[in-house]
Structure formats: structure tokens, C-alpha cells
Scaffold this active site. Structure first.
Site, PDB file in Angstrom:
ATOM      1  N   CYS A 190      55.694 -12.977  86.097  1.00 51.87           N
ATOM      2  CA  CYS A 190      54.720 -12.554  87.104  1.00 51.87           C
ATOM      3  C   CYS A 190      55.489 -12.445  88.420  1.00 51.87           C
ATOM      4  CB  CYS A 190      53.524 -13.499  87.185  1.00 51.87           C
ATOM      5  SG  CYS A 190      53.861 -15.163  87.800  1.00 51.87           S
ATOM      6  N   GLY A 191      54.801 -12.359  89.520  1.00 53.39           N
ATOM      7  CA  GLY A 191      55.490 -12.198  90.793  1.00 53.39           C
ATOM      8  C   GLY A 191      56.413 -13.347  91.131  1.00 53.39           C
ATOM      9  N   GLY A 241      56.456 -16.407  89.071  1.00 55.67           N
ATOM     10  CA  GLY A 241      56.674 -17.238  87.895  1.00 55.67           C
ATOM     11  C   GLY A 241      55.730 -18.422  87.850  1.00 55.67           C
ATOM     12  N   HIS A 268      66.669 -30.370  75.903  1.00 56.63           N
ATOM     13  CA  HIS A 268      66.103 -31.713  76.087  1.00 56.63           C
ATOM     14  C   HIS A 268      64.590 -31.765  75.963  1.00 56.63           C
ATOM     15  CE1 HIS A 268      69.710 -33.691  78.316  1.00 56.63           C
ATOM     16  NE2 HIS A 268      70.104 -32.908  77.335  1.00 56.63           N
TER      17      HIS A 268
END
Length: 154
Positions: A72-73, A75, A105
């Protein structure tokens, strides 16, 4: 592992803000993974990022995809949405270390990136680090992952 051998099925999705980078990513990685599943959006018309988080998550949870990528723009939106879905462990990573460490991990299965934050060359490196990494089920990693699973079950 060579660039031509990332043996995973990858589901990719993103909203209008992530669309330009998603298009570059799908072209770049389509021949480098076993299968690339494009979950949309397919243009830059206004759209809602939670819809694509659901689409990518459904591909992973149904076994049709091994990993997911959401763009997206910033994140942030796709990360928040994806982490609401049982079975999904998503994180924003704008560096290669976090992208592979999150898998090794924490068994991260969805990478989130901001299409308006990083350029395509860096995105390609981060995605490759994410796709090349494998979970290492050491005792401490498994213990922590079980605690995350327990949180989902509450």
C-alpha cells in the site's frame, strides 16, 4: 539459491497507492517463483487495502500460496489489516535484514512494503531476502511462535 530459483508460490496484493510498485514486482518476480498469484488491485482506481489483505491471507490459509506480499502507500495499512487474520504473521520491512530475520525467527509469512516509501530496486532486494529465507525452529523461536498462536486463539 539463484535468482531463478525461489521455490515458492507467492500471493501479491495491494491497493491503488501500491499499484505502481505491485506492477513492477509482479513483472520482476513472475518467472522467479513457482507461481505468482495476483490478488489485485489491477489499476490505480481508489480501493481499500483491507480487501487485498484478505485476498492474500485466503491464498495462504487455503494452501494455495506459501507466502504473501502486500503493498500500500506506507505499508502500515496492509500490515495492520493482515495481522487481524488468523494464521497471518505480517510485518513492514523496508530493509533486507528485517525481511529475512522476520522469516527465520518469527515465521513471518506476509511481507508488507510501502509503495510510496521505497523504490523498486530496493523493493526487489527486500522481497528476494524475504522469499529466500526459511524459518529456523530453534527452541526459543518455536516457544515465541507458540505464544503468538495462543494470542490468536484468545
Amino acid at each position: 539459491m539463484s535468482d531463478h530459483e525461489l521455490p515458492l508460490r507467492l500471493a501479491v496484493g495491494g491497493d491503488h497507492a501500491g499499484f505502481p510498485l505491485k506492477e513492477l514486482v509482479t513483472k520482476h518476480f513472475s518467472d522467479l517463483v513457482i507461481e505468482l498469484i495476483d490478488c489485485g488491485t489491477h489499476d490505480d482506481s481508489p480501493s481499500d487495502y483491507p480487501d487485498f489483505a484478505v485476498e492474500v491471507a485466503e491464498k495462504i490459509n487455503s494452501g494455495q500460496a506459501d507466502r504473501g506480499l502486500l503493498i500500500c502507500g506506507s505499508g502500515v495499512g496492509v500490515s495492520v489489516a493482515a495481522n487481524k487474520i488468523t494464521g497471518i504473521r505480517a510485518a513492514i520491512c523496508h530493509d533486507t535484514y528485517s525481511a529475512h530475520q522476520g522469516v527465520e525467527h518469527d515465521d513471518m509469512n506476509v511481507l508488507c512494503i510501502g509503495g510510496r516509501i521505497i523504490g523498486s530496486a530496493l523493493a526487489f532486494e527486500i522481497i528476494k531476502a524475504f522469499l529466500s529465507a526459511r524459518y529456523t525452529p530453534e527452541e526459543r523461536h518455536a516457544r515465541r511462535l507458540q505464544k503468538i498462536v495462543a494470542l490468536e486463539e484468545e
